[in-house]
Design an enzyme around this catalytic site. Structure first.
Site, mmCIF file in Angstrom:
data_model
loop_
_atom_site.group_PDB
_atom_site.id
_atom_site.type_symbol
_atom_site.label_atom_id
_atom_site.label_comp_id
_atom_site.label_asym_id
_atom_site.label_seq_id
_atom_site.Cartn_x
_atom_site.Cartn_y
_atom_site.Cartn_z
ATOM 1 C CE LYS A 89 43.260 35.100 45.574
ATOM 2 N NZ LYS A 89 43.084 35.333 46.941
ATOM 3 C CG ASP A 125 40.777 40.109 49.334
ATOM 4 O OD1 ASP A 125 41.834 39.910 49.159
ATOM 5 O OD2 ASP A 125 40.166 40.802 48.749
#
Ligand SMILES: C[C@H](C[C@H]1O[C@@H](n2cnc3c(N)ncnc32)[C@H](O)[C@@H]1O)NC(=O)c1cc(-c2ccc(F)cc2)cc(O)c1O
Ligand SMILES: [Mg+2]
Length: 214
Positions: free
Chosen positions: A144, A169
């Site tokens: 991330k 996502d």
């Protein structure tokens, strides 16, 4: 030694899904994750949002960062038009090996180029090594804290064009705050948040869809 979760997931696919039938591969993995062991696939709920964006874009050239076991790779590749291509990067060799077999079980190996390596190393080589001009669709689903550096790298390498759609996502859980801050405030992107839930749970998560406007 004990098998790994990805190995058990692949077994579930080979046991419950029909060769050459992507939808049966997708539902076999979703059943495994709901009823046996949670795993970090985008899942069925966010998966339907992914499907609708891919169908709308109808990409000839697509990129996925973070293959894991190939669940979203199968979801994307099954919707691609003939002749289209999906390049997917995964730097964990064990996961890449499982993903290759999941993609083959779905019968989608001809549309997918699975590259074992890190996004930071491979993005600069996309043009000369894969003959890519620009990507029509990009799915961000890797570490991330790599979303922001990698979207900037994709810009710098000239891999985006006016209208390229970037779908990210996990922008809430685990979360990508620096990416969201950048993409929502950049004049080069038009962004929308699709609220959903973390795969197979009731926790909030969502997908951020951003269109590159150049
Ligand atoms: C990062 C992983 C996905 C895969 O990405 C590969 N990868 C990484 N960095 C690179 C690179 N730079 N280049 C190529 N591949 C790369 C890796 O090896 C994993 O296989 N995804 C997640 O960690 C992830 C985690 C959760 C999650 C949510 C709540 C929890 F309590 C626990 C976990 C949910 C999700 O939906 C995820 O997607
Ligand atoms: Mg994810």
């Amino acid at each position: 030694t004990r098998s790994t979760r990805p190995q058990r997931m692949l077994k579930a696919v080979q046991k419950n899904a029909t060769r050459g039938d992507p939808l049966s591969v997708i539902s076999a993995i979703d059943r495994f994750c709901r009823h046996s062991e949670w795993a970090m696939n985008v899942g069925d709920e966010k998966g339907t949002i992914l499907d609708s964006v891919v169908s709308e874009v109808n990409p000839a050239m697509a990129l996925e960062l973070g293959t894991y076991c190939g669940y979203s790779t199968v979801r994307i590749a099954r919707l691609l038009p003939p002749g289209a291509r999906l390049v997917t990067l995964e730097f964990n060799g064990d996961y890449a090996a499982i993903a290759r077999q999941v993609i083959e079980w779905a019968g989608l190996e001809d549309m997918v180029q699975l590259v074992e390596g890190a996004s930071g190393d491979w993005i600069p080589r996309m043009k000369e090594h894969f003959g890519v001009k620009t990507f029509d669709f990009i799915f961000l689903d890797h570490w991330k804290d790599r979303y922001l550096p990698d979207i900037k790298l994709l810009e710098e390498c000239g891999l985006l064009r006016k209208g390229t759609v970037v779908l990210a996502d996990n922008v809430i859980c685990p979360g990508t705050p620096d990416y969201l801050e950048y993409i929502r405030n950049s004049p080069s992107y038009e962004s929308n948040y699709f609220r959903s839930h973390l795969e197979y749970t009731k926790a909030e998560d969502g997908l951020e869809k951003s269109v590159y406007v150049g």
